[in-house]
Design a protein around this motif. Structure first.
Motif, PDB file in Angstrom:
ATOM      1  N   HIS A   1    -119.532   7.522  57.661  1.00 58.03           N
ATOM      2  CA  HIS A   1    -120.855   8.015  57.248  1.00 58.03           C
ATOM      3  C   HIS A   1    -121.209   7.653  55.814  1.00 58.03           C
ATOM      4  O   HIS A   1    -122.362   7.798  55.418  1.00 58.03           O
ATOM      5  CB  HIS A   1    -120.924   9.535  57.394  1.00 58.03           C
ATOM      6  N   ASN A  49    -114.554  10.079  57.311  1.00 54.77           N
ATOM      7  CA  ASN A  49    -115.961  10.382  57.046  1.00 54.77           C
ATOM      8  C   ASN A  49    -116.547   9.442  56.003  1.00 54.77           C
ATOM      9  O   ASN A  49    -117.717   9.076  56.093  1.00 54.77           O
ATOM     10  CB  ASN A  49    -116.122  11.828  56.579  1.00 54.77           C
ATOM     11  N   GLU A  52    -117.838  14.959  54.306  1.00 53.26           N
ATOM     12  CA  GLU A  52    -118.275  16.184  54.976  1.00 53.26           C
ATOM     13  C   GLU A  52    -117.447  17.321  54.383  1.00 53.26           C
ATOM     14  O   GLU A  52    -116.287  17.523  54.712  1.00 53.26           O
ATOM     15  CB  GLU A  52    -118.042  16.053  56.474  1.00 53.26           C
TER      16      GLU A  52
END
Length: 140
Positions: A30, A26, A34
């Motif tokens: 991103h 993640n 998360e």
């Protein structure tokens, strides 16, 4: 019990590695973590670790190998006395009904009168089940 300890240890390692991979993935994909998934996976590893530790300590306290772990044991070797049960007793059913009425009254919000009226039934059921061997046909 040894197989349970090994299984929980494997699951602990799996969840810790998976949680680490999930968090790093993640971060790379991103740019942020998360938190819900990472926390759930890592805490699952902690939970299985606690269970593995408890089972290992229990196995050690019981002397290592249990009857269930031996290959030469019979079914009757691990058959303990479970206690005395009254198959004729109606008190557990009455107690379950009274407890469900108490919880129902609390769950319905403003209908406390259901709980208020069923608490005496709950008390009678607990006392009746406790003292069922002191009265009647099966008195001792």
């Amino acid at each position: 019990m040894k197989s349970n300890v090994v299984l929980m240890t494997i699951l602990t390692c799996y969840f810790v590695v998976l949680g680490t991979v999930y968090t790093v993935w993640n971060l790379i994909d991103h740019g942020n973590v998360e938190w819900a998934g990472s926390t759930a996976i890592i805490l699952s590893g902690g939970l299985t670790g606690f269970i593995a530790y408890y089972l290992a300590k229990t196995r050690k306290a019981q002397g290592g190998e249990l009857i269930e772990d031996r290959l030469d044991s019979d079914i009757d070797d691990g058959d303990p006395e479970l206690g005395e049960f009254s198959p004729w007793s109606w008190w557990p059913i009455v107690l379950a009904g009274a407890a469900s009425l108490v919880v129902l009254g609390l769950a319905l919000g403003f209908n406390f009168w259901i709980s208020f009226l069923s608490i005496p039934l709950l008390i009678v059921a607990v006392v009746g089940w406790t003292y069922e061997y002191y009265r009647g046909y099966f008195a001792r």
